[in-house]
Design a protein around this motif. Structure first.
Motif, PDB file in Angstrom:
ATOM      1  N   UNK A  93      38.583 -43.648  27.412  1.00 55.23           N
ATOM      2  CA  UNK A  93      38.145 -44.741  28.290  1.00 55.23           C
ATOM      3  C   UNK A  93      39.182 -45.004  29.380  1.00 55.23           C
ATOM      4  N   UNK A  94      40.449 -45.110  28.982  1.00 55.26           N
ATOM      5  CA  UNK A  94      41.503 -45.414  29.954  1.00 55.26           C
ATOM      6  C   UNK A  94      41.659 -44.291  30.981  1.00 55.26           C
ATOM      7  N   UNK A  95      41.632 -43.056  30.511  1.00 59.59           N
ATOM      8  CA  UNK A  95      41.803 -41.918  31.419  1.00 59.59           C
ATOM      9  C   UNK A  95      40.630 -41.812  32.391  1.00 59.59           C
ATOM     10  N   UNK A  96      39.421 -42.004  31.876  1.00 55.26           N
ATOM     11  CA  UNK A  96      38.237 -41.930  32.734  1.00 55.26           C
ATOM     12  C   UNK A  96      38.258 -43.012  33.802  1.00 55.26           C
ATOM     13  N   UNK A  97      38.580 -44.248  33.408  1.00 54.67           N
ATOM     14  CA  UNK A  97      38.636 -45.337  34.378  1.00 54.67           C
ATOM     15  C   UNK A  97      39.736 -45.121  35.416  1.00 54.67           C
ATOM     16  N   UNK A  98      40.829 -44.508  34.988  1.00 56.35           N
ATOM     17  CA  UNK A  98      41.943 -44.271  35.918  1.00 56.35           C
ATOM     18  C   UNK A  98      41.597 -43.229  36.959  1.00 56.35           C
ATOM     19  N   UNK A  99      40.981 -42.118  36.536  1.00 59.04           N
ATOM     20  CA  UNK A  99      40.798 -40.997  37.453  1.00 59.04           C
ATOM     21  C   UNK A  99      39.396 -40.907  38.054  1.00 59.04           C
ATOM     22  N   UNK A 100      38.533 -41.884  37.757  1.00 55.79           N
ATOM     23  CA  UNK A 100      37.272 -41.940  38.496  1.00 55.79           C
ATOM     24  C   UNK A 100      37.458 -42.670  39.825  1.00 55.79           C
ATOM     25  N   UNK A 101      38.613 -43.293  39.998  1.00 60.07           N
ATOM     26  CA  UNK A 101      38.929 -43.938  41.271  1.00 60.07           C
ATOM     27  C   UNK A 101      39.177 -42.876  42.341  1.00 60.07           C
ATOM     28  N   UNK A 102      38.881 -43.181  43.598  1.00 62.19           N
ATOM     29  CA  UNK A 102      39.157 -42.216  44.669  1.00 62.19           C
ATOM     30  C   UNK A 102      40.649 -42.208  45.021  1.00 62.19           C
ATOM     31  N   UNK A 103      41.235 -41.005  45.082  1.00 59.66           N
ATOM     32  CA  UNK A 103      42.633 -40.841  45.473  1.00 59.66           C
ATOM     33  C   UNK A 103      42.657 -40.045  46.769  1.00 59.66           C
ATOM     34  N   UNK A 104      42.928 -40.747  47.835  1.00 60.38           N
ATOM     35  CA  UNK A 104      42.815 -40.090  49.134  1.00 60.38           C
ATOM     36  C   UNK A 104      43.969 -40.438  50.061  1.00 60.38           C
ATOM     37  N   UNK A 105      45.018 -41.018  49.517  1.00 63.96           N
ATOM     38  CA  UNK A 105      46.155 -41.393  50.362  1.00 63.96           C
ATOM     39  C   UNK A 105      47.404 -40.642  49.958  1.00 63.96           C
ATOM     40  N   UNK A 106      48.456 -41.378  49.714  1.00 57.95           N
ATOM     41  CA  UNK A 106      49.726 -40.785  49.312  1.00 57.95           C
ATOM     42  C   UNK A 106      49.592 -40.138  47.932  1.00 57.95           C
ATOM     43  N   UNK A 107      50.389 -39.088  47.709  1.00 61.06           N
ATOM     44  CA  UNK A 107      50.387 -38.436  46.395  1.00 61.06           C
ATOM     45  C   UNK A 107      51.743 -38.561  45.702  1.00 61.06           C
ATOM     46  N   UNK A 108      52.529 -39.543  46.130  1.00 61.05           N
ATOM     47  CA  UNK A 108      53.869 -39.745  45.579  1.00 61.05           C
ATOM     48  C   UNK A 108      53.829 -40.862  44.536  1.00 61.05           C
TER      49      UNK A 108
END
Length: 315
Positions: free
Chosen positions: A158-173
């Motif tokens: 549950x925690x992993x899915x909620x974390x990585x279903x978010x869009x990541x489109x900015x900084x990668x640091x």
């Protein structure tokens, strides 16, 4: 229709431990010693317990589970942290980051639940010794252990899915030494309220509930001890309970500190989490197993000692 171009994040850069410039080699040496001692010590404990039929009891069964968890838990973040310190290998793939988040919370949650089961086992053995031999039979022990692993896998998913279903489109640091929920979601482009709320309830409140149950079990044990006048034998039991409760507090303390306050500065959180990731597994090895008479005798037998007819150990 307006089309927006975003750079999709496929790998992340871990900045490592803050404010350690010039101290990398010293920290690498210290953390490597702790890590190797945790790995080798727990592997030795597993071999010793499995090779001695006298230790095939509920308590040692749960201790073996704890050893497996400590090996896994310390291996989630420590190898990457050592690589960052030694060769500045700061890049981690998105899949690797997801794996760190999943296994960190999977193994951490399993250990949390296992501590609770172990406290109940000790309570039953101390306060209700006769029914305990019936209640804590091999089948029940296996079910309890499997339940901790299965429940925790669901929790971590549950925690992993909620974390990585978010869009990541900015900084990668990632301004941290490994991938955990709060440092990672700071990079998300979407609303992080849901993951913060779920993290607070799933990690903060559940861990505190487990801690209170453990505390209640040990208080009941201490009360039972105080009612018995055979001081010498029971004083050792009381000492064991106190040391176990000390380790449990060191495990649950960082959970309450970190996951109930997501806005805390990394400067405050980092040493607490390093202690929990690197030092606490070593303390488990020392307090839960190496101070245990049965384990010490099994280790002596494994390394060349012989059990005498009277049950003692000779070299």
């Amino acid at each position: 229709m307006e089309i927006r171009n975003h750079t999709v994040v496929t790998e992340l850069i871990l900045l490592g431990i803050p404010h350690t410039e010039g101290q990398e080699q010293v920290l690498f040496g210290v953390f490597l010693i702790f890590y190797l001692c945790t790995l080798l010590g727990n592997l030795l404990i597993l071999v010793a317990v499995m090779s001695d039929s006298r230790l095939h009891t509920p308590m040692y069964f749960f201790l073996c589970n704890l050893s497996v968890l400590d090996i896994g838990f310390s291996s989630v973040s420590t190898p990457k942290m050592l690589a960052i310190l030694l060769v500045r290998n700061q890049v981690i793939s998105l899949g690797g980051c997801m794996s760190q988040v999943f296994f960190y919370h999977f193994l951490g949650s399993t250990e949390c639940l296992l501590y609770t089961v172990m406290a109940y086992d000790q309570f039953a053995a101390m306060c209700h010794p006769l029914p305990c031999t019936i209640i804590m039979n091999p089948y029940i022990c296996a079910v309890l252990a499997a339940g901790t692993w299965f429940t925790s896998s669901f929790h971590a998913t549950i925690l992993t899915t909620l974390t990585f279903q978010l869009p990541y489109c900015g900084s990668n640091v990632v301004d941290y030494f490994f991938c955990d929920i709060f440092p990672v979601v700071k990079l998300a482009c979407g609303n992080i309220l849901i993951i913060e709320t779920v993290s607070f309830t799933n990690i903060g409140l559940v861990s505190m509930t487990c801690f209170l149950l453990i505390l209640a079990s040990y208080i009941r044990i201490v009360i039972a001890i105080l009612k018995i006048n055979l001081a010498e034998g029971w004083s050792k039991t009381a000492s064991t309970c106190v040391s176990h409760l000390f380790v449990v507090t060191l495990f649950f303390g960082p959970c309450a500190f970190i996951y109930t306050q997501p806005s805390l500065s990394g400067v405050l959180v980092t040493p607490v989490q390093i202690f929990g990731n690197v030092v606490t597994p070593m303390l488990n090895l020392t307090i839960y197993t190496l101070r245990n008479k049965g384990v010490k005798e099994a280790l002596k037998k494994l390394t060349g000692g012989q059990i005498t007819s009277g049950g003692g150990v000779t070299s």
